[in-house]
Design an enzyme around this catalytic site. Structure first.
Site, mmCIF file in Angstrom:
data_model
loop_
_atom_site.group_PDB
_atom_site.id
_atom_site.type_symbol
_atom_site.label_atom_id
_atom_site.label_comp_id
_atom_site.label_asym_id
_atom_site.label_seq_id
_atom_site.Cartn_x
_atom_site.Cartn_y
_atom_site.Cartn_z
ATOM 1 N N PHE A 148 -6.818 50.118 -16.329
ATOM 2 C CA PHE A 148 -7.215 51.394 -16.951
ATOM 3 C C PHE A 148 -6.939 52.613 -16.065
ATOM 4 O O PHE A 148 -6.862 53.735 -16.561
ATOM 5 C CB PHE A 148 -8.704 51.364 -17.322
ATOM 6 C CG PHE A 148 -9.652 51.661 -16.171
ATOM 7 C CD1 PHE A 148 -9.890 52.972 -15.760
ATOM 8 C CD2 PHE A 148 -10.276 50.636 -15.485
ATOM 9 C CE1 PHE A 148 -10.739 53.238 -14.689
ATOM 10 C CE2 PHE A 148 -11.129 50.896 -14.424
ATOM 11 C CZ PHE A 148 -11.358 52.201 -14.014
ATOM 12 N N LYS A 172 1.384 45.696 -22.470
ATOM 13 C CA LYS A 172 0.007 45.587 -22.992
ATOM 14 C C LYS A 172 -0.860 46.485 -22.116
ATOM 15 O O LYS A 172 -1.225 46.139 -21.007
ATOM 16 C CB LYS A 172 -0.475 44.130 -22.910
ATOM 17 C CG LYS A 172 -1.536 43.803 -23.913
ATOM 18 C CD LYS A 172 -2.978 43.858 -23.583
ATOM 19 C CE LYS A 172 -3.640 43.789 -22.303
ATOM 20 N NZ LYS A 172 -4.800 44.731 -22.222
ATOM 21 N N GLU A 175 -7.172 48.002 -22.793
ATOM 22 C CA GLU A 175 -7.842 48.378 -24.050
ATOM 23 C C GLU A 175 -8.710 49.617 -23.863
ATOM 24 O O GLU A 175 -9.064 50.292 -24.840
ATOM 25 C CB GLU A 175 -8.665 47.204 -24.597
ATOM 26 C CG GLU A 175 -9.842 46.730 -23.746
ATOM 27 C CD GLU A 175 -9.457 45.777 -22.613
ATOM 28 O OE1 GLU A 175 -8.266 45.721 -22.255
ATOM 29 O OE2 GLU A 175 -10.361 45.109 -22.082
ATOM 30 N N SER A 225 -8.040 43.789 -11.561
ATOM 31 C CA SER A 225 -9.007 43.283 -10.584
ATOM 32 C C SER A 225 -8.544 41.935 -10.012
ATOM 33 O O SER A 225 -7.757 41.213 -10.644
ATOM 34 C CB SER A 225 -10.363 43.118 -11.273
ATOM 35 O OG SER A 225 -10.217 42.257 -12.382
ATOM 36 N N CYS A 280 -6.617 52.163 -6.521
ATOM 37 C CA CYS A 280 -6.530 50.945 -5.695
ATOM 38 C C CYS A 280 -6.196 51.279 -4.256
ATOM 39 O O CYS A 280 -6.340 50.435 -3.382
ATOM 40 C CB CYS A 280 -5.509 49.989 -6.274
ATOM 41 S SG CYS A 280 -3.847 50.645 -6.182
ATOM 42 N N GLU A 381 -15.597 45.594 -3.639
ATOM 43 C CA GLU A 381 -14.885 46.765 -4.156
ATOM 44 C C GLU A 381 -15.838 47.518 -5.077
ATOM 45 O O GLU A 381 -16.321 46.956 -6.074
ATOM 46 C CB GLU A 381 -13.637 46.340 -4.936
ATOM 47 C CG GLU A 381 -12.888 47.541 -5.509
ATOM 48 C CD GLU A 381 -11.648 47.182 -6.316
ATOM 49 O OE1 GLU A 381 -11.674 46.220 -7.097
ATOM 50 O OE2 GLU A 381 -10.644 47.913 -6.173
HETATM 51 P P1 NAD Z 1 -9.166 44.452 -15.160
HETATM 52 O O1 NAD Z 1 -8.769 43.295 -14.310
HETATM 53 O O2 NAD Z 1 -10.506 44.437 -15.781
HETATM 54 O O3 NAD Z 1 -8.128 44.617 -16.382
HETATM 55 C C1 NAD Z 1 -6.742 44.683 -16.178
HETATM 56 C C2 NAD Z 1 -6.030 44.113 -17.406
HETATM 57 O O4 NAD Z 1 -6.389 42.744 -17.573
HETATM 58 C C3 NAD Z 1 -6.362 44.813 -18.723
HETATM 59 O O5 NAD Z 1 -5.169 44.992 -19.442
HETATM 60 C C4 NAD Z 1 -7.313 43.851 -19.431
HETATM 61 O O6 NAD Z 1 -7.161 43.873 -20.826
HETATM 62 C C5 NAD Z 1 -6.909 42.498 -18.875
HETATM 63 N N1 NAD Z 1 -8.047 41.578 -18.724
HETATM 64 C C6 NAD Z 1 -9.317 41.904 -18.350
HETATM 65 N N2 NAD Z 1 -10.069 40.792 -18.269
HETATM 66 C C7 NAD Z 1 -9.274 39.751 -18.598
HETATM 67 C C8 NAD Z 1 -9.487 38.337 -18.693
HETATM 68 N N3 NAD Z 1 -10.655 37.800 -18.433
HETATM 69 N N4 NAD Z 1 -8.435 37.566 -19.040
HETATM 70 C C9 NAD Z 1 -7.236 38.105 -19.299
HETATM 71 N N5 NAD Z 1 -6.974 39.440 -19.221
HETATM 72 C C10 NAD Z 1 -7.977 40.243 -18.882
HETATM 73 O O7 NAD Z 1 -8.928 45.748 -14.265
HETATM 74 P P2 NAD Z 1 -9.317 47.273 -14.602
HETATM 75 O O8 NAD Z 1 -10.787 47.419 -14.543
HETATM 76 O O9 NAD Z 1 -8.575 47.737 -15.802
HETATM 77 O O10 NAD Z 1 -8.649 48.026 -13.340
HETATM 78 C C11 NAD Z 1 -9.316 48.236 -12.121
HETATM 79 C C12 NAD Z 1 -8.914 47.210 -11.095
HETATM 80 O O11 NAD Z 1 -7.505 47.241 -10.910
HETATM 81 C C13 NAD Z 1 -9.503 47.485 -9.715
HETATM 82 O O12 NAD Z 1 -9.921 46.267 -9.149
HETATM 83 C C14 NAD Z 1 -8.336 48.062 -8.936
HETATM 84 O O13 NAD Z 1 -8.402 47.895 -7.538
HETATM 85 C C15 NAD Z 1 -7.195 47.310 -9.526
HETATM 86 N N6 NAD Z 1 -5.943 47.995 -9.328
HETATM 87 C C16 NAD Z 1 -5.093 47.496 -8.391
HETATM 88 C C17 NAD Z 1 -3.894 48.136 -8.139
HETATM 89 C C18 NAD Z 1 -2.962 47.614 -7.085
HETATM 90 O O14 NAD Z 1 -1.877 48.146 -6.967
HETATM 91 N N7 NAD Z 1 -3.327 46.600 -6.321
HETATM 92 C C19 NAD Z 1 -3.555 49.293 -8.850
HETATM 93 C C20 NAD Z 1 -4.442 49.769 -9.818
HETATM 94 C C21 NAD Z 1 -5.643 49.109 -10.050
#
Ligand code: NAD
Length: 488
Positions: A148, A172, A175, A225, A280, A381
């Site tokens: 997000f 994708k 959401e 994450s 991140c 985090e």
């Molecule tokens: P998230 O892991 O909740 O969601 C990311 C994606 O995964 C979304 O598209 C979501 O629909 C999908 N998703 C969520 N839960 C899922 C599941 N159980 N099974 C399958 N798909 C699933 O992450 P977020 O809250 O959208 O983003 C924040 C996180 O992203 C933080 O931890 C941040 O550090 C990390 N991040 C990392 C980087 C990097 O370069 N390392 C960059 C940006 C964000």
């Protein structure tokens, strides 16, 4: 805005019963609804992308990049409109949203160099009359699952390289923030890519699982994450896909006594509190060494307290809200946990109420000081505008402390000593290193690195790593008559 899927060159209203509310985090109001699409929609997108692949692959690379030149122009012309959407659905300020898009444009620009970047290699006469060559070929259908916090930028770490290299594509978005890609996809439509070359699918876990399991999808990139990154990495690999998964972070900064304290404070505050800490590469804990402690603590508390919080489209606002009510509650609960674990709380951002935006999810910048080593708050985090302060007496202790962490996304050092900087660069266990830099975000022509639990995979996004990821190497050894050279 109505959220549709874009499949095979058509906007399709999904036939679903479940929707996810998209909320403007500054107001708490619902601004759109994400259809929670399932495997059937992924199947349709994968079929379209698979059918489009042979012709797209045969389109000469110098013709493929012409589409990207056009896309770059449209993205730039519409930069303010895109940034406006990012602020509304993600909460960051308009300036931060515009800065996010700059990195998106840069990635398109770098990918326009694909005719140069995907060149192969040839060595003549590896034996008399026999030549050996290496060709890079596209993989087929590739997909990106995005988080997000950078709805406009992160898909562009991958999409331009994948397309320029001759792959077809499925995006994708998260959401929580589907509107930005909905708009960007309209620009992609205007570019006039052949049908099926780029497809957009909206949804959450079910759509992700559809991507991970689909036999036609050859490669998956994920950012989000760590917990989900591990799942994506394992599941995609189990289904025979090439995969890279970027995870969470807990980024440290070390402040040495010889640092320019004013500069260090300003930059660390921007890193910790910019994008409300939902980055991140945000600095999440600062380790002061020896006599850096008092000056830095005093200055950073002042910087945290004076930050202007509000709706990111309002003039003068320096920091927006966190993404939703659950995130606000979690961040505030973690601040409380820090206090329970023994940290001091010189700046407490809990319970923030912004006039005119009483329904918003604001947490003001927060400083936890004297955070105990090994405490939960020093490891988790937080993903909010919270900076933890820790203290040690030597550079060695500081490096040992930061290297003991689970993550390895970024580590920074503030100093005026070249030898301390070199030692840090050499020893710090993180994929992105900042020396007198607070957010060491790699330019598009460098890989966006990440180590330890911040990254799962081998090749990263951006630059030549993305070319490697989105192509497969074929090695050919060949012999042609010139009397078949030395008779076989
Ligand atoms: P998230 O892991 O909740 O969601 C990311 C994606 O995964 C979304 O598209 C979501 O629909 C999908 N998703 C969520 N839960 C899922 C599941 N159980 N099974 C399958 N798909 C699933 O992450 P977020 O809250 O959208 O983003 C924040 C996180 O992203 C933080 O931890 C941040 O550090 C990390 N991040 C990392 C980087 C990097 O370069 N390392 C960059 C940006 C964000």
């Amino acid at each position: 805005m109505e959220i549709l899927n874009y499949i095979n060159g058509e906007w399709i209203k999904p036939d679903v019963t479940e929707y996810f509310d998209v909320i403007n985090p500054a107001t708490g109001g619902v601004i759109a609804k994400t259809p929670l699409c399932g495997k059937d929609i992924v199947d349709a997108a994968a079929k379209a992308a698979n059918d489009a692949f042979p012709a797209w692959r045969q389109t000469p690379v110098n013709d493929r990049v012409q589409y990207l030149f056009k896309l770059r122009g449209l993205l730039r012309e519409n930069g303010d409109a895109i940034a406006h959407l990012i602020t509304d659905e993600c909460g960051k300020t308009f300036e931060e949203a515009k800065a996010e898009m700059v990195r998106a444009y840069e990635n398109v620009e770098v990918a326009c160099g694909m005719p140069m970047m995907m060149k192969g290699e040839l060595v003549e006469d590896i034996a008399p009359g026999i030549d050996e060559l290496m060709i890079r070929q596209p993989l087929g259908v590739c997909a990106t699952i995005a988080p997000f916090n950078f709805p406009g930028m992160i898909p562009f770490w991958y999409l331009p390289y994948a397309l320029a290299a001759g792959n077809t594509y499925i995006i994708k978005p998260s959401e929580k923030v589907p509107m930005t890609m909905q708009f960007v996809m309209k620009l992609i439509e205007q570019v006039g890519f052949p049908k099926g070359v780029v497809n957009l699918v909206n949804g959450a876990k079910e759509a992700v699982d559809g991507i991970l399991q689909h036999p036609a999808i050859r490669a998956v990139t994920f950012v989000g994450s760590t917990k989900v990154a591990k799942y994506i990495y394992a599941t995609a690999a189990a289904h025979g896909k090439r995969v890279q998964a970027q995870g969470g972070a807990k980024n440290p900064v070390i402040v040495l006594p010889d640092a320019d304290m004013e500069m260090a404070t300003k930059i660390v505050a921007d890193s910790a509190f910019g994008c409300a800490g939902q980055r991140c590469l945000a600095v999440s804990f600062a380790v002061t060494v020896a006599e850096a402690r008092n000056t830095f603590t005093e200055l950073i508390c002042g910087a945290a307290s004076s930050r202007v919080i509000g709706y990111g489209l309002d003039a003068g606002v320096q920091m927006g809200p966190v993404i939703n009510a659950a995130s606000k509650a979690r961040v505030e609960q973690l601040i409380g946990l820090g206090v329970q674990e023994g940290a001091a709380l010189p700046v407490d951002g809990r319970g923030a109420m912004i006039k005119g935006y009483e329904g918003g999810y604001f947490v003001k910048p927060t400083i936890l000081a004297d955070v105990p080593r090994g405490s939960e708050i020093s490891k988790t985090e937080i993903f909010g505008p919270v900076l933890s302060l820790m203290h040690v007496n030597t550079v060695d202790e500081a490096i040992d402390l930061i290297n003991s962490g689970q993550y390895g996304n970024q580590a920074s050092l503030f100093t005026s000593s070249g030898s301390a900087a070199r030692k840090f660069r050499y020893e710090a266990e993180a994929g992105n290193i900042g020396i007198n830099i607070g957010v060491a975000a790699p330019m598009a022509f460098f890989p966006f690195s990440g180590w330890k639990d911040s990254f799962f995979g081998d090749m990263h996004g951006q630059g030549m790593d993305a070319v490697e990821f989105f192509t497969q190497k074929k090695v050919v050894v060949e012999r042609w008559p010139k009397e078949w050279t030395r008779k076989f």
